[in-house]
Write an enzyme that holds these catalytic residues in place. Sequence first.
Site, short mmCIF file in Angstrom:
data_model
loop_
_atom_site.label_atom_id
_atom_site.label_comp_id
_atom_site.label_asym_id
_atom_site.label_seq_id
_atom_site.Cartn_x
_atom_site.Cartn_y
_atom_site.Cartn_z
N GLY A 14 47.08 48.32 28.61
CA GLY A 14 47.94 48.83 27.53
C GLY A 14 47.10 49.15 26.29
O GLY A 14 46.16 48.42 25.98
N ARG A 75 46.52 52.37 33.59
CA ARG A 75 46.47 51.30 34.58
C ARG A 75 46.09 52.00 35.88
O ARG A 75 46.60 53.08 36.17
CB ARG A 75 47.82 50.60 34.66
CG ARG A 75 48.13 49.90 33.32
CD ARG A 75 48.99 48.69 33.51
NE ARG A 75 49.01 47.87 32.30
CZ ARG A 75 49.76 48.13 31.22
NH1 ARG A 75 50.56 49.18 31.20
NH2 ARG A 75 49.72 47.33 30.18
N GLY A 105 42.13 43.85 28.52
CA GLY A 105 42.51 42.45 28.69
C GLY A 105 41.89 41.83 29.94
O GLY A 105 40.93 42.39 30.51
N ASP A 106 42.45 40.71 30.39
CA ASP A 106 41.88 39.99 31.53
C ASP A 106 41.81 40.86 32.80
O ASP A 106 40.87 40.74 33.58
CB ASP A 106 42.70 38.72 31.82
CG ASP A 106 42.30 37.56 30.89
OD1 ASP A 106 41.24 37.66 30.21
OD2 ASP A 106 43.04 36.55 30.83
N THR A 128 44.36 43.59 23.50
CA THR A 128 45.73 43.72 24.02
C THR A 128 46.67 43.15 22.97
O THR A 128 46.35 42.11 22.37
CB THR A 128 45.93 42.98 25.37
OG1 THR A 128 47.34 42.74 25.56
CG2 THR A 128 45.24 41.65 25.44
N ASP A 130 49.27 41.59 23.36
CA ASP A 130 49.91 40.34 23.80
C ASP A 130 49.16 39.09 23.33
O ASP A 130 49.74 38.01 23.30
CB ASP A 130 50.01 40.30 25.32
CG ASP A 130 51.11 41.22 25.85
OD1 ASP A 130 51.76 41.89 25.03
OD2 ASP A 130 51.30 41.26 27.07
N ASP A 132 46.87 37.63 25.04
CA ASP A 132 46.81 36.72 26.20
C ASP A 132 45.49 36.75 26.96
O ASP A 132 45.48 36.54 28.17
CB ASP A 132 47.99 36.98 27.14
CG ASP A 132 47.94 38.39 27.74
OD1 ASP A 132 47.16 39.22 27.24
OD2 ASP A 132 48.69 38.65 28.69
N ARG A 174 54.90 40.10 28.42
CA ARG A 174 55.46 39.89 29.76
C ARG A 174 55.25 38.45 30.23
O ARG A 174 56.14 37.81 30.74
CB ARG A 174 54.83 40.87 30.74
CG ARG A 174 55.58 41.03 32.02
CD ARG A 174 54.97 42.10 32.89
NE ARG A 174 55.07 43.43 32.30
CZ ARG A 174 54.32 44.46 32.65
NH1 ARG A 174 53.40 44.33 33.57
NH2 ARG A 174 54.48 45.63 32.09
P1 ADP Z 1 44.81 44.24 30.86
O1 ADP Z 1 43.40 44.69 30.97
O2 ADP Z 1 45.41 44.48 29.51
O3 ADP Z 1 45.01 42.82 31.37
P2 ADP Z 1 45.96 45.23 33.34
O4 ADP Z 1 46.22 43.88 33.91
O5 ADP Z 1 47.00 46.28 33.52
O6 ADP Z 1 45.68 45.20 31.77
O7 ADP Z 1 44.57 45.73 33.97
C1 ADP Z 1 44.01 46.96 33.62
C2 ADP Z 1 43.33 47.58 34.81
O8 ADP Z 1 42.23 46.74 35.21
C3 ADP Z 1 44.19 47.70 36.06
O9 ADP Z 1 45.03 48.83 36.06
C4 ADP Z 1 43.11 47.83 37.13
O10 ADP Z 1 42.58 49.14 37.15
C5 ADP Z 1 42.05 46.87 36.61
N1 ADP Z 1 42.20 45.57 37.28
C6 ADP Z 1 43.14 44.62 37.04
N2 ADP Z 1 43.01 43.56 37.86
C7 ADP Z 1 41.95 43.84 38.66
C8 ADP Z 1 41.30 43.16 39.73
N3 ADP Z 1 41.73 41.96 40.18
N4 ADP Z 1 40.23 43.75 40.32
C9 ADP Z 1 39.80 44.96 39.90
N5 ADP Z 1 40.37 45.66 38.90
C10 ADP Z 1 41.43 45.13 38.28
O1 F6P Z 2 49.85 45.82 26.68
C1 F6P Z 2 50.66 44.74 26.88
C2 F6P Z 2 52.09 45.22 27.08
O2 F6P Z 2 52.54 45.92 25.95
C3 F6P Z 2 53.02 44.09 27.43
O3 F6P Z 2 53.49 43.39 26.30
C4 F6P Z 2 54.09 44.80 28.18
O4 F6P Z 2 54.69 43.92 29.11
C5 F6P Z 2 53.36 45.89 28.89
O5 F6P Z 2 52.16 46.10 28.18
C6 F6P Z 2 54.13 47.18 28.97
O6 F6P Z 2 53.40 48.07 29.73
P1 F6P Z 2 53.73 49.62 29.88
O7 F6P Z 2 53.03 50.32 28.77
O8 F6P Z 2 53.16 49.98 31.19
O9 F6P Z 2 55.21 49.79 29.78
#
Ligand code: ADP
Ligand code: F6P
Length: 325
Positions: A14, A75, A105-106, A128, A130, A132, A174
């Site tokens: 995000g 994503r 993020g993570d 992010t 959040d 988190d 979330r």
């Molecule tokens: P954030 O980075 O804010 O936690 P997401 O969880 O949506 O957001 O992760 C962002 C992107 O990082 C995902 O769309 C994917 O491309 C990549 N990603 C997430 N988890 C994994 C994973 N376990 N292994 C490889 N790539 C990942």
């Molecule tokens: O980036 C974090 C976040 O804004 C969360 O708080 C929320 O659950 C999610 O992203 C929403 O994602 P999207 O932009 O895909 O609707």
Amino acid sequence: MENLNTIGVLTSGGDAPGMNACIRAVVRDALDHGMRVMGIHKGYAGLIRGDIFEMHAKSVADIIHRGGTVLYTARCPEFLQTEYQDRAAEICRIFGIDGLVVIGGDGTFRGAQALSDRGINVVGVPATIDGDVSCSEYTIGFDTAVNVAVESISKLRDTSASHERCSIVEVMGRNCGEIALWSGIATGADAIMIPEDKDSQSFDQIVRVIMENRVRGKNHNIIIVAEGVGHSQELAKRVHEATGIDSRYTILGHIQRGGGPTALDIKHASMMGYMAVETLAKGETNRVIAYQKGAYVDLDIDEGLAMKKKPAMDIWQVNLQISTY
Ligand code: ADP
Ligand code: F6P
């Protein structure tokens, strides 16, 4: 590690206000080191498609104050598959990218781990709204999001008080109640419901607080619900049925991700972007920049991801104590 010639930078997950200030710091510091800088559009989705362009000092002029991300973000579910991770590492080699800064993020850091396993030098920067990221006490975008939420909730308070209503306000998060906790205490909410703590979601307790406050003379109520708890529409209906108080729900949604970053977000973004390049320049890889106890540190990504973040229940407790009439 040999001297880095070319680094890449991408934003992923995000978007978060302050990402642009971070990109600016990365680009400017890398150029200062004599490195070439390649911008990668749309996170890992752009990386696997080779959507890559060269950046100069001027490419990041006039973006420090802007929300969103000039690199776009995405994503990319394919990136969980090894086939695409292999391809991304190959693309880095084709473009001569020998160091990569990933801002997200993570989830983004898990993607970086996969690239590191394939020989790409990576450093993550936590961003992010959040808040988190498990290893960092601060994430870029959090302060702006909380301030947007507080501004919106204060507007709702005016109308809620005028109609003697109960306002149920859903804020983003979330899996994490951090925005709910901060915006709740900052707006004097009667109750804050967060996904990490079942007790905070007790309907009976919320009704009790609302009724006690009404008996003591409060003419309106604010209940903050984190997105991960959800059901705000149903909650408004149930509060009305249980108390007889006219109730309305509002979902603040993506408005919390927009707007120019606060000074706090710009400061953290600039410092952490700079730190990321310095870390790569020192020859370190598979690192994540974190803010801990008032200082910027770099940690091994695997260690950072293994950490657990607890919700700030002290905020919840104090809010309960002082929001009671
Ligand atoms: P954030 O980075 O804010 O936690 P997401 O969880 O949506 O957001 O992760 C962002 C992107 O990082 C995902 O769309 C994917 O491309 C990549 N990603 C997430 N988890 C994994 C994973 N376990 N292994 C490889 N790539 C990942
Ligand atoms: O980036 C974090 C976040 O804004 C969360 O708080 C929320 O659950 C999610 O992203 C929403 O994602 P999207 O932009 O895909 O609707």
